[in-house]
Design a protein around this motif. Structure first.
Motif, PDB file in Angstrom:
ATOM      1  N   UNK A   1      34.477  20.515  43.584  1.00 53.39           N
ATOM      2  CA  UNK A   1      35.689  21.231  43.989  1.00 53.39           C
ATOM      3  C   UNK A   1      36.203  22.170  42.898  1.00 53.39           C
ATOM      4  N   UNK A   2      35.961  21.834  41.637  1.00 58.24           N
ATOM      5  CA  UNK A   2      36.520  22.588  40.513  1.00 58.24           C
ATOM      6  C   UNK A   2      36.183  24.083  40.547  1.00 58.24           C
ATOM      7  N   UNK A   3      34.940  24.485  40.782  1.00 60.28           N
ATOM      8  CA  UNK A   3      34.663  25.928  40.785  1.00 60.28           C
ATOM      9  C   UNK A   3      35.472  26.688  41.845  1.00 60.28           C
ATOM     10  N   UNK A   4      35.607  26.127  43.021  1.00 57.37           N
ATOM     11  CA  UNK A   4      36.395  26.790  44.071  1.00 57.37           C
ATOM     12  C   UNK A   4      37.873  26.814  43.698  1.00 57.37           C
ATOM     13  N   UNK A   5      38.358  25.744  43.124  1.00 61.21           N
ATOM     14  CA  UNK A   5      39.751  25.687  42.688  1.00 61.21           C
ATOM     15  C   UNK A   5      40.000  26.730  41.605  1.00 61.21           C
ATOM     16  N   UNK A   6      39.102  26.810  40.639  1.00 64.70           N
ATOM     17  CA  UNK A   6      39.250  27.782  39.561  1.00 64.70           C
ATOM     18  C   UNK A   6      39.255  29.200  40.119  1.00 64.70           C
ATOM     19  N   UNK A   7      38.334  29.490  41.012  1.00 60.78           N
ATOM     20  CA  UNK A   7      38.256  30.826  41.619  1.00 60.78           C
ATOM     21  C   UNK A   7      39.566  31.166  42.338  1.00 60.78           C
ATOM     22  N   UNK A   8      40.109  30.214  43.064  1.00 60.86           N
ATOM     23  CA  UNK A   8      41.368  30.431  43.773  1.00 60.86           C
ATOM     24  C   UNK A   8      42.537  30.657  42.829  1.00 60.86           C
ATOM     25  N   UNK A   9      42.575  29.899  41.746  1.00 57.82           N
ATOM     26  CA  UNK A   9      43.656  30.060  40.772  1.00 57.82           C
ATOM     27  C   UNK A   9      43.557  31.418  40.087  1.00 57.82           C
ATOM     28  N   UNK A  10      42.349  31.820  39.703  1.00 57.26           N
ATOM     29  CA  UNK A  10      42.159  33.117  39.054  1.00 57.26           C
ATOM     30  C   UNK A  10      42.574  34.237  39.989  1.00 57.26           C
ATOM     31  N   UNK A  11      42.188  34.167  41.241  1.00 58.66           N
ATOM     32  CA  UNK A  11      42.555  35.201  42.216  1.00 58.66           C
ATOM     33  C   UNK A  11      44.064  35.236  42.436  1.00 58.66           C
ATOM     34  N   UNK A  12      44.688  34.074  42.535  1.00 60.01           N
ATOM     35  CA  UNK A  12      46.144  34.017  42.704  1.00 60.01           C
ATOM     36  C   UNK A  12      46.848  34.636  41.509  1.00 60.01           C
ATOM     37  N   UNK A  13      46.388  34.318  40.319  1.00 56.71           N
ATOM     38  CA  UNK A  13      46.987  34.904  39.111  1.00 56.71           C
ATOM     39  C   UNK A  13      46.811  36.416  39.097  1.00 56.71           C
ATOM     40  N   UNK A  14      45.654  36.892  39.522  1.00 55.74           N
ATOM     41  CA  UNK A  14      45.408  38.332  39.576  1.00 55.74           C
ATOM     42  C   UNK A  14      46.373  38.998  40.548  1.00 55.74           C
ATOM     43  N   UNK A  15      46.575  38.396  41.690  1.00 56.81           N
ATOM     44  CA  UNK A  15      47.488  38.958  42.690  1.00 56.81           C
ATOM     45  C   UNK A  15      48.930  38.949  42.197  1.00 56.81           C
ATOM     46  N   UNK A  16      49.317  37.896  41.511  1.00 60.22           N
ATOM     47  CA  UNK A  16      50.687  37.778  41.028  1.00 60.22           C
ATOM     48  C   UNK A  16      50.944  38.766  39.894  1.00 60.22           C
ATOM     49  N   UNK A  17      50.016  38.842  38.948  1.00 62.05           N
ATOM     50  CA  UNK A  17      50.234  39.652  37.750  1.00 62.05           C
ATOM     51  C   UNK A  17      50.297  41.138  38.055  1.00 62.05           C
ATOM     52  N   UNK A  18      49.490  41.600  38.965  1.00 67.90           N
ATOM     53  CA  UNK A  18      49.470  43.032  39.321  1.00 67.90           C
ATOM     54  C   UNK A  18      49.442  43.916  38.080  1.00 67.90           C
ATOM     55  N   UNK A  19      48.596  43.540  37.124  1.00 66.17           N
ATOM     56  CA  UNK A  19      48.424  44.342  35.925  1.00 66.17           C
ATOM     57  C   UNK A  19      49.355  43.995  34.782  1.00 66.17           C
ATOM     58  N   UNK A  20      50.323  43.128  34.985  1.00 61.83           N
ATOM     59  CA  UNK A  20      51.250  42.747  33.927  1.00 61.83           C
ATOM     60  C   UNK A  20      50.710  41.504  33.220  1.00 61.83           C
ATOM     61  N   UNK A  21      50.154  41.703  32.021  1.00 63.56           N
ATOM     62  CA  UNK A  21      49.550  40.588  31.292  1.00 63.56           C
ATOM     63  C   UNK A  21      50.574  39.565  30.816  1.00 63.56           C
ATOM     64  N   UNK A  22      51.841  39.940  30.743  1.00 63.11           N
ATOM     65  CA  UNK A  22      52.868  39.044  30.216  1.00 63.11           C
ATOM     66  C   UNK A  22      53.607  38.266  31.296  1.00 63.11           C
ATOM     67  N   UNK A  23      53.269  38.480  32.536  1.00 66.98           N
ATOM     68  CA  UNK A  23      53.987  37.804  33.610  1.00 66.98           C
ATOM     69  C   UNK A  23      53.790  36.285  33.485  1.00 66.98           C
ATOM     70  N   UNK A  24      54.855  35.567  33.561  1.00 69.81           N
ATOM     71  CA  UNK A  24      54.797  34.110  33.497  1.00 69.81           C
ATOM     72  C   UNK A  24      54.850  33.530  32.104  1.00 69.81           C
TER      73      UNK A  24
END
Length: 82
Positions: free
Chosen positions: A16-39
């Motif tokens: 499950x870990x690889x799919x979970x990691x992929x989902x978390x990375x994609x979610x972070x990418x969508x949230x950050x929208x280019x802002x490296x300091x978000x969060x």
């Protein structure tokens, strides 16, 4: 028997870990929208609350960050459909 069950659960988790990691990375990418300091401020606040042993403040910081992240993931309301 218990050891065998633990082994099965560990194997499932490992799969499950690889799919979970992929989902978390994609979610972070969508949230950050280019802002490296978000969060970063929220994470610093969470670490400080944990360091201070303040579970109420840690819970509040985490809840606020989750609400903020969800607001970035949800599409803006379309006034035509409201």
């Amino acid at each position: 028997m218990l050891v065998e069950q633990a082994a099965v659960l560990t194997d499932l988790f490992d799969q499950f870990v690889p799919a979970l990691r992929e989902g978390i990375v994609e979610t972070c990418r969508l949230i950050a929208r280019g802002d490296e300091n978000i969060g970063h401020a929220a994470h610093a606040g969470l670490v400080e609350a944990m360091r201070d042993g303040d579970s109420d403040r840690a819970a509040a910081v985490l809840a606020d960050e989750i609400r903020f992240s969800l607001s970035l993931l949800r599409p803006a309301a379309d006034p035509a459909t409201d």
